[in-house]
Design a protein around this motif. Structure first.
Motif, short mmCIF file in Angstrom:
data_model
loop_
_atom_site.label_atom_id
_atom_site.label_comp_id
_atom_site.label_asym_id
_atom_site.label_seq_id
_atom_site.Cartn_x
_atom_site.Cartn_y
_atom_site.Cartn_z
N ILE A 111 -25.97 -32.11 -17.07
CA ILE A 111 -25.86 -33.22 -16.36
C ILE A 111 -25.39 -32.78 -14.76
O ILE A 111 -25.89 -33.06 -13.81
CB ILE A 111 -25.27 -34.40 -16.56
CG1 ILE A 111 -26.13 -34.89 -17.82
CG2 ILE A 111 -25.35 -35.53 -15.70
CD1 ILE A 111 -25.47 -36.14 -18.56
N THR A 112 -24.46 -32.11 -15.06
CA THR A 112 -23.78 -31.52 -13.73
C THR A 112 -24.47 -30.62 -12.93
O THR A 112 -24.55 -30.75 -11.72
CB THR A 112 -22.07 -30.88 -13.91
OG1 THR A 112 -21.33 -31.79 -14.83
CG2 THR A 112 -21.53 -30.40 -12.90
N GLU A 113 -25.34 -29.67 -13.69
CA GLU A 113 -26.15 -28.77 -13.13
C GLU A 113 -27.27 -29.58 -12.33
O GLU A 113 -27.57 -29.20 -11.34
CB GLU A 113 -26.58 -27.85 -14.19
CG GLU A 113 -27.89 -26.82 -13.84
CD GLU A 113 -28.47 -26.22 -14.60
OE1 GLU A 113 -29.35 -25.24 -14.68
OE2 GLU A 113 -28.04 -26.18 -15.67
N ILE A 114 -27.91 -30.57 -13.04
CA ILE A 114 -28.97 -31.41 -12.34
C ILE A 114 -28.39 -31.96 -11.11
O ILE A 114 -29.10 -31.89 -10.06
CB ILE A 114 -29.72 -32.23 -13.63
CG1 ILE A 114 -30.20 -31.58 -14.75
CG2 ILE A 114 -30.51 -33.15 -12.97
CD1 ILE A 114 -30.59 -32.43 -15.93
N PHE A 115 -27.36 -32.50 -11.26
CA PHE A 115 -26.77 -33.08 -10.14
C PHE A 115 -26.54 -32.25 -8.94
O PHE A 115 -26.75 -32.60 -7.69
CB PHE A 115 -25.30 -34.19 -10.45
CG PHE A 115 -24.99 -34.56 -9.34
CD1 PHE A 115 -25.19 -36.00 -8.71
CD2 PHE A 115 -23.75 -34.18 -8.79
CE1 PHE A 115 -24.81 -36.47 -7.73
CE2 PHE A 115 -22.98 -34.67 -7.53
CZ PHE A 115 -23.54 -35.95 -6.92
N PHE A 116 -25.92 -31.16 -9.21
CA PHE A 116 -25.69 -30.18 -8.34
C PHE A 116 -26.82 -29.86 -7.40
O PHE A 116 -27.03 -29.68 -6.25
CB PHE A 116 -25.13 -29.04 -8.72
CG PHE A 116 -24.94 -27.65 -7.66
CD1 PHE A 116 -23.81 -27.77 -6.80
CD2 PHE A 116 -25.79 -26.62 -7.48
CE1 PHE A 116 -23.61 -26.91 -5.99
CE2 PHE A 116 -25.33 -25.99 -6.56
CZ PHE A 116 -24.48 -25.74 -5.81
N ILE A 117 -28.14 -29.20 -8.16
CA ILE A 117 -29.40 -29.19 -7.46
C ILE A 117 -29.74 -30.50 -6.71
O ILE A 117 -30.44 -30.05 -5.78
CB ILE A 117 -30.44 -28.73 -8.59
CG1 ILE A 117 -29.90 -27.54 -9.11
CG2 ILE A 117 -31.75 -28.50 -8.01
CD1 ILE A 117 -30.81 -26.80 -10.47
N ALA A 118 -29.84 -31.61 -7.28
CA ALA A 118 -30.29 -32.75 -6.53
C ALA A 118 -29.49 -33.03 -5.45
O ALA A 118 -30.17 -33.29 -4.45
CB ALA A 118 -30.47 -34.02 -7.61
N ASP A 119 -28.31 -33.07 -5.38
CA ASP A 119 -27.16 -33.31 -4.36
C ASP A 119 -27.42 -32.27 -3.20
O ASP A 119 -27.66 -32.75 -2.18
CB ASP A 119 -26.12 -33.40 -4.90
CG ASP A 119 -24.97 -33.71 -3.51
OD1 ASP A 119 -25.22 -35.09 -3.26
OD2 ASP A 119 -24.09 -33.08 -3.71
N GLU A 120 -27.58 -30.85 -3.66
CA GLU A 120 -27.91 -30.04 -2.47
C GLU A 120 -29.19 -30.45 -1.72
O GLU A 120 -29.58 -30.14 -0.64
CB GLU A 120 -27.67 -28.55 -2.88
CG GLU A 120 -26.53 -28.27 -3.47
CD GLU A 120 -25.38 -28.17 -2.30
OE1 GLU A 120 -25.85 -27.31 -1.38
OE2 GLU A 120 -24.19 -28.62 -2.35
N PHE A 121 -30.43 -30.57 -2.58
CA PHE A 121 -31.47 -30.82 -1.95
C PHE A 121 -31.71 -32.10 -1.16
O PHE A 121 -32.20 -32.25 -0.20
CB PHE A 121 -32.63 -31.03 -2.89
CG PHE A 121 -33.91 -31.30 -2.49
CD1 PHE A 121 -34.67 -30.16 -1.83
CD2 PHE A 121 -34.45 -32.64 -2.51
CE1 PHE A 121 -36.04 -30.68 -1.40
CE2 PHE A 121 -35.66 -32.91 -2.03
CZ PHE A 121 -36.33 -31.87 -1.30
N CYS A 122 -30.99 -33.17 -1.77
CA CYS A 122 -30.88 -34.53 -1.05
C CYS A 122 -30.02 -34.12 0.33
O CYS A 122 -30.39 -34.96 1.20
CB CYS A 122 -30.24 -35.76 -1.95
SG CYS A 122 -31.11 -36.09 -2.99
N LYS A 123 -28.90 -33.58 0.43
CA LYS A 123 -28.40 -33.30 1.76
C LYS A 123 -29.35 -32.60 2.77
O LYS A 123 -29.28 -33.05 3.76
CB LYS A 123 -27.13 -32.24 1.97
CG LYS A 123 -25.87 -33.00 0.71
CD LYS A 123 -24.73 -31.87 0.52
CE LYS A 123 -23.46 -32.82 -0.35
NZ LYS A 123 -22.61 -31.86 -0.57
N GLU A 124 -30.12 -31.66 2.37
CA GLU A 124 -31.13 -30.97 3.22
C GLU A 124 -32.08 -32.08 3.80
O GLU A 124 -32.54 -32.01 4.73
CB GLU A 124 -31.70 -29.89 2.76
CG GLU A 124 -30.78 -28.68 2.08
CD GLU A 124 -31.44 -27.65 1.64
OE1 GLU A 124 -32.61 -27.29 1.77
OE2 GLU A 124 -30.57 -26.55 1.00
#
Length: 303
Positions: free
Chosen positions: A8-21
């Motif tokens: 879940i942390t891995e998915i959140f990290f990828i999603a959060d980095e993309f949402c910031k961009e």
């Protein structure tokens, strides 16, 4: 098959980095608001990355309903991961707002790379039983009647292309009455595809074969019983036997990722759910694949 905290942390990290961009891009290119009018610019209590993570985690969990997954698992066992959880009704309202971000995340970050050996197929996505077609209103003028090997249905078709490792390379959603060959005429669907493309008998077409061949794609299909027999190399026959790998991918999308069900009450939520299911499949640790070994035997071989 509930996800552990590390996944879940891995998915959140990828999603959060993309949402910031994504947010930076939107702020840079958005129109300036009219200062004479008041604008509510208060952010949601839950971030878009958290909503996307929960949606992807649901489609990876194997649970049948999002409501039970959210209330009985996320709110009970994962509250320390999502400290600002909302009510389920509010969460479903935010689900449709992250549909575009989910689509772009899937297209730009999660899809696989073409390896030269590809498989194409379509799968049915029913939105209701045939007996309820006339009373169904959610997808009125959007879903269509179609026919496949198991009979008539009402809904949509999901067209996907995968590589030999089972990774999704591209996808397209169409009404149920669209021919399987139609998406392949769309250059955006095959722009990153090259080499061999293996399909079933539903993709037989001289015009389509010539069109794809010009773009560097060789379409390989079986022959119908009433067609004139043609010579086919052993390599092509083996690839046709391995075409079942994409059927396994469709089976996992339906039975594990829950990409098809009849409980949608909004077309926007239907799109968000579909994109989340495809994204969840991209995070599967083990995907259906075939083993391809290439070697050079110093012989001149003509394929």
């Amino acid at each position: 098959m509930l996800l552990d905290e590390n996944k879940i942390t891995e998915i959140f990290f990828i999603a959060d980095e993309f949402c910031k961009e994504y947010d930076k891009f939107i702020k840079k290119h958005a129109l300036k608001p009219d200062d004479s009018k008041m604008h509510r610019n208060k952010p949601n209590r839950m971030s878009d990355a958290e909503v996307i993570t929960i949606l992807i985690a649901f489609h990876s969990s194997g649970m049948r309903t999002l409501k039970h997954f959210y209330q009985d698992y996320i709110c009970v066992h994962c509250r320390h991961l999502f400290p600002k959880l909302l009510s389920y009704n509010r969460f479903t309202e935010l689900e449709k707002e992250v549909g575009l971000e989910l689509f772009l995340l899937l297209k730009l970050r999660l899809l696989g790379q073409c390896s030269g050996v590809n498989f194409v197929d379509s799968t049915v996505m029913r939105v209701c039983r045939n007996q309820r077609i006339h009373s169904h209103k959610v997808f009125k003028n959007l879903a269509k009647r179609g026919k496949h090997s198991m009979g008539w249905f009402y809904g949509f078709k999901l067209h996907i292309i995968i590589n030999d490792r089972g990774e999704i390379l591209n996808f397209m959603l169409t009404p149920g009455d669209v021919d399987d060959r139609e998406p392949l005429h769309n250059r955006s669907f095959t722009e990153k595809i090259y080499g061999k493309l293996v399909g079933d008998k539903g993709y037989i077409s001289k015009e389509l074969f010539a069109e794809l061949f010009v773009n560097g794609i060789q379409l390989i299909t079986k022959l119908k019983n009433n067609m004139k027999n043609m010579l086919m190399s052993a390599a092509y026959k083996i690839l046709l036997r391995k075409r079942a790998v994409i059927e396994t991918v469709n089976d996992e999308l339906k039975n594990i990722a829950q990409i098809e069900h009849s409980r949608h009450r909004s077309f926007n939520n239907f799109l968000s759910s579909t994109f989340a299911a495809l994204a969840a499949y991209c995070f599967f640790p083990k995907k259906p694949s075939i083993s391809l070994d290439f070697y050079d035997d110093n012989q001149l071989t003509l394929f």
